[in-house]
Design an enzyme around this catalytic site. Structure first.
Site, PDB file in Angstrom:
ATOM      1  N   ARG A  65       0.801  -1.223   0.000  1.00  0.00           N
ATOM      2  CA  ARG A  65       0.000   0.000   0.000  1.00  0.00           C
ATOM      3  C   ARG A  65       0.832   1.271   0.000  1.00  0.00           C
ATOM      4  O   ARG A  65       0.566   2.195  -0.771  1.00  0.00           O
ATOM      5  CB  ARG A  65      -0.877   0.061   1.263  1.00  0.00           C
ATOM      6  CG  ARG A  65      -2.175  -0.607   1.164  1.00  0.00           C
ATOM      7  CD  ARG A  65      -2.562  -1.166   2.517  1.00  0.00           C
ATOM      8  NE  ARG A  65      -1.779  -2.368   2.726  1.00  0.00           N
ATOM      9  CZ  ARG A  65      -2.182  -3.570   2.333  1.00  0.00           C
ATOM     10  NH1 ARG A  65      -3.357  -3.728   1.816  1.00  0.00           N
ATOM     11  NH2 ARG A  65      -1.407  -4.627   2.480  1.00  0.00           N
ATOM     12  N   THR A  66       1.803   1.326   0.903  1.00  0.00           N
ATOM     13  CA  THR A  66       2.542   2.582   1.034  1.00  0.00           C
ATOM     14  C   THR A  66       3.301   2.867  -0.257  1.00  0.00           C
ATOM     15  O   THR A  66       3.278   3.988  -0.777  1.00  0.00           O
ATOM     16  CB  THR A  66       3.494   2.523   2.244  1.00  0.00           C
ATOM     17  OG1 THR A  66       2.735   2.097   3.378  1.00  0.00           O
ATOM     18  CG2 THR A  66       4.110   3.871   2.534  1.00  0.00           C
ATOM     19  N   LYS A  94      28.231  -3.327  -3.280  1.00  0.00           N
ATOM     20  CA  LYS A  94      29.660  -3.062  -3.558  1.00  0.00           C
ATOM     21  C   LYS A  94      30.335  -2.448  -2.343  1.00  0.00           C
ATOM     22  O   LYS A  94      31.458  -1.977  -2.422  1.00  0.00           O
ATOM     23  CB  LYS A  94      29.787  -2.089  -4.738  1.00  0.00           C
ATOM     24  CG  LYS A  94      29.229  -2.606  -6.042  1.00  0.00           C
ATOM     25  CD  LYS A  94      29.557  -1.590  -7.128  1.00  0.00           C
ATOM     26  CE  LYS A  94      28.771  -1.828  -8.388  1.00  0.00           C
ATOM     27  NZ  LYS A  94      28.892  -0.694  -9.309  1.00  0.00           N
ATOM     28  N   ARG A 115      11.471   3.726   3.052  1.00  0.00           N
ATOM     29  CA  ARG A 115      11.011   2.759   4.056  1.00  0.00           C
ATOM     30  C   ARG A 115      12.152   1.778   4.307  1.00  0.00           C
ATOM     31  O   ARG A 115      12.649   1.146   3.370  1.00  0.00           O
ATOM     32  CB  ARG A 115       9.798   1.993   3.559  1.00  0.00           C
ATOM     33  CG  ARG A 115       9.567   0.742   4.387  1.00  0.00           C
ATOM     34  CD  ARG A 115       8.305   0.032   4.085  1.00  0.00           C
ATOM     35  NE  ARG A 115       7.159   0.813   4.502  1.00  0.00           N
ATOM     36  CZ  ARG A 115       5.941   0.269   4.696  1.00  0.00           C
ATOM     37  NH1 ARG A 115       5.744  -1.010   4.524  1.00  0.00           N
ATOM     38  NH2 ARG A 115       4.932   1.033   5.064  1.00  0.00           N
ATOM     39  N   HIS A 148       5.623   5.716  11.445  1.00  0.00           N
ATOM     40  CA  HIS A 148       5.078   5.655  10.088  1.00  0.00           C
ATOM     41  C   HIS A 148       4.204   6.914   9.931  1.00  0.00           C
ATOM     42  O   HIS A 148       2.982   6.849   9.922  1.00  0.00           O
ATOM     43  CB  HIS A 148       4.255   4.369   9.956  1.00  0.00           C
ATOM     44  CG  HIS A 148       3.895   3.988   8.557  1.00  0.00           C
ATOM     45  ND1 HIS A 148       4.106   4.817   7.474  1.00  0.00           N
ATOM     46  CD2 HIS A 148       3.328   2.847   8.060  1.00  0.00           C
ATOM     47  CE1 HIS A 148       3.681   4.190   6.379  1.00  0.00           C
ATOM     48  NE2 HIS A 148       3.211   2.998   6.701  1.00  0.00           N
TER      49      HIS A 148
HETATM   50  C1  NCD Z   1       1.698  -1.044   8.095  1.00  0.00           C
HETATM   51  C2  NCD Z   1       3.199  -0.941   8.196  1.00  0.00           C
HETATM   52  O1  NCD Z   1       3.925  -1.248   7.250  1.00  0.00           O
HETATM   53  O2  NCD Z   1       3.646  -0.550   9.259  1.00  0.00           O
HETATM   54  N1  NCD Z   1       1.251  -1.199   6.778  1.00  0.00           N
HETATM   55  C3  NCD Z   1       1.040  -0.091   6.007  1.00  0.00           C
HETATM   56  O3  NCD Z   1       1.955   0.674   5.753  1.00  0.00           O
HETATM   57  N2  NCD Z   1      -0.213   0.172   5.624  1.00  0.00           N
HETATM   58  C4  NCD Z   1       1.094  -1.999   9.037  1.00  0.00           C
HETATM   59  C5  NCD Z   1       1.587  -3.419   9.048  1.00  0.00           C
HETATM   60  O4  NCD Z   1       2.422  -3.830   8.268  1.00  0.00           O
HETATM   61  O5  NCD Z   1       1.071  -4.153   9.898  1.00  0.00           O
END
Ligand code: NCD
Length: 335
Positions: A65-66, A94, A115, A148
């Site tokens: 999703r993100t 490397k 991320r 997040h």
């Molecule tokens: C969440 C995350 O990655 O922290 N997912 C997301 O970004 N919608 C929640 C999860 O992975 O449980």
């Protein structure tokens, strides 16, 4: 380094950086963007807004999703993207340090969305970028078990929209259930609650997954009320919203999650009966079995809407970050 005025931001690193003014502005912007996106002309207008910008999507931790919502938000605004999703395809193999890799991205793009499984890496990257000539913003799209922030922003938008006819988030009782200790989404969301009046939080989790002390201390300091319980049923009738999370067992050291009885922390059709008629059920997704799929049919289930809101909120984030918000808020298509 010159600080941005309070209602502006450069990096997005943690939710403590946001105040109510920015939160309200981002929510209004998201709503305005959704209106534009309803027509072909509106979408065409949005596509021209940031066509001169480029973004790097550096996602070395799993994401559906993100990643997709950031990617689609870029497409909506005409932003070109580059991506790394697997560090084995980058010069890190490397022996290049991650900070050198990040500095390299900054040579080519106007914003880095990242991320990673490491906590605090977005902060280190932002610190590095603040001291180089080509300073580009960093957006934290999930940093280990810590934060997040953009998820918390879309969660705020979903809550505000869901309570639109019931006074918004102010005065609401919000339950959070699941792995509160290692869930970065609930941690980031908790930090935002001080911006709303008389919010009460109810943490519902087994001892092993209860909210960490750092968050509880923050809530105490900002006089946000909270209680803790293991009994979902007893608190359900008083909740205006429940935010359910999955067990974050990728952070297990030796399979410890498997030894916890999670059966009391599931939400099914039976639980629906005990929720307020205007209650709101949220989940950052992905889910496992903590919400039964039959719950999806109930109008109070907002998690699929929440997921889509994520894309619109991320459009709003770029719009505000690159200071074209006036072109949306006073755009010619809005009456
Ligand atoms: C969440 C995350 O990655 O922290 N997912 C997301 O970004 N919608 C929640 C999860 O992975 O449980």
């Amino acid at each position: 380094m010159e600080r941005a005025p309070k209602s502006e931001f450069f990096h997005i690193l943690r939710t403590q950086q946001f105040d109510r003014v920015v939160l309200d502005e981002l929510c209004d912007l998201t709503t305005a963007i959704r209106k534009f996106a309803k027509t072909k002309e509106g979408l065409h207008y949005l596509r021209g807004l940031l066509a001169h910008k480029r973004a790097m999507l550096y996602f070395t931790q799993p994401s559906t999703r993100t990643f997709l919502s950031f990617n689609n938000a870029c497409q909506i605004l005409g932003i070109q993207t580059s991506e790394i999703r697997d560090p084995s395809t980058s010069s890190e193999v490397k022996g290049e340090s991650l900070l050198d890799s990040l500095r390299t991205f900054s040579s080519y793009v106007d914003v880095v969305v990242m991320r990673t499984k490491e906590e605090g890496l977005a902060e280190s990257a932002a610190d590095l970028f603040d001291h180089i000539q080509r300073r580009v913003p960093i957006i934290n799209a999930g940093s280990g078990r810590d934060q997040h922030p953009t998820q918390a922003l879309l969660d705020i938008y979903t809550l505000e929209r869901s309570f639109k006819d019931h006074g918004g988030i102010d005065g609401k009782t919000i339950g959070m259930m699941g792995d509160l200790r290692r869930g970065r989404t609930v941690r980031s969301l908790c930090y935002l609650m001080k911006n709303y009046r008389n919010v009460r939080l109810v943490f519902i989790a087994p001892d092993d997954f209860m909210m960490e002390e750092d968050i509880k201390t923050h809530l105490h300091q900002h006089m946000v009320q909270f209680t803790e319980t293991k009994d979902l049923r007893s608190v359900l009738p008083e909740l205006d919203a429940i935010y359910i999370t999955r067990i974050q067992d990728e952070h297990d050291k030796a399979g410890e999650s498997g030894r916890v009885d999670l059966s009391p922390y599931k939400f099914g059709v039976e639980e629906l009966k005990h929720m307020k008629p205007h209650g709101v059920i949220m989940h950052p997704l992905p889910r496992r079995d903590e919400i039964h799929p039959d719950v999806d049919l109930d109008p109070r289930a907002k998690y699929w809407r929440q997921e889509r809101n994520g894309m619109w909120m991320r459009v709003a984030i770029f719009v505000k970050l690159f200071k074209v918000d006036h072109l949306v808020m006073h755009g010619h298509l809005l009456d």
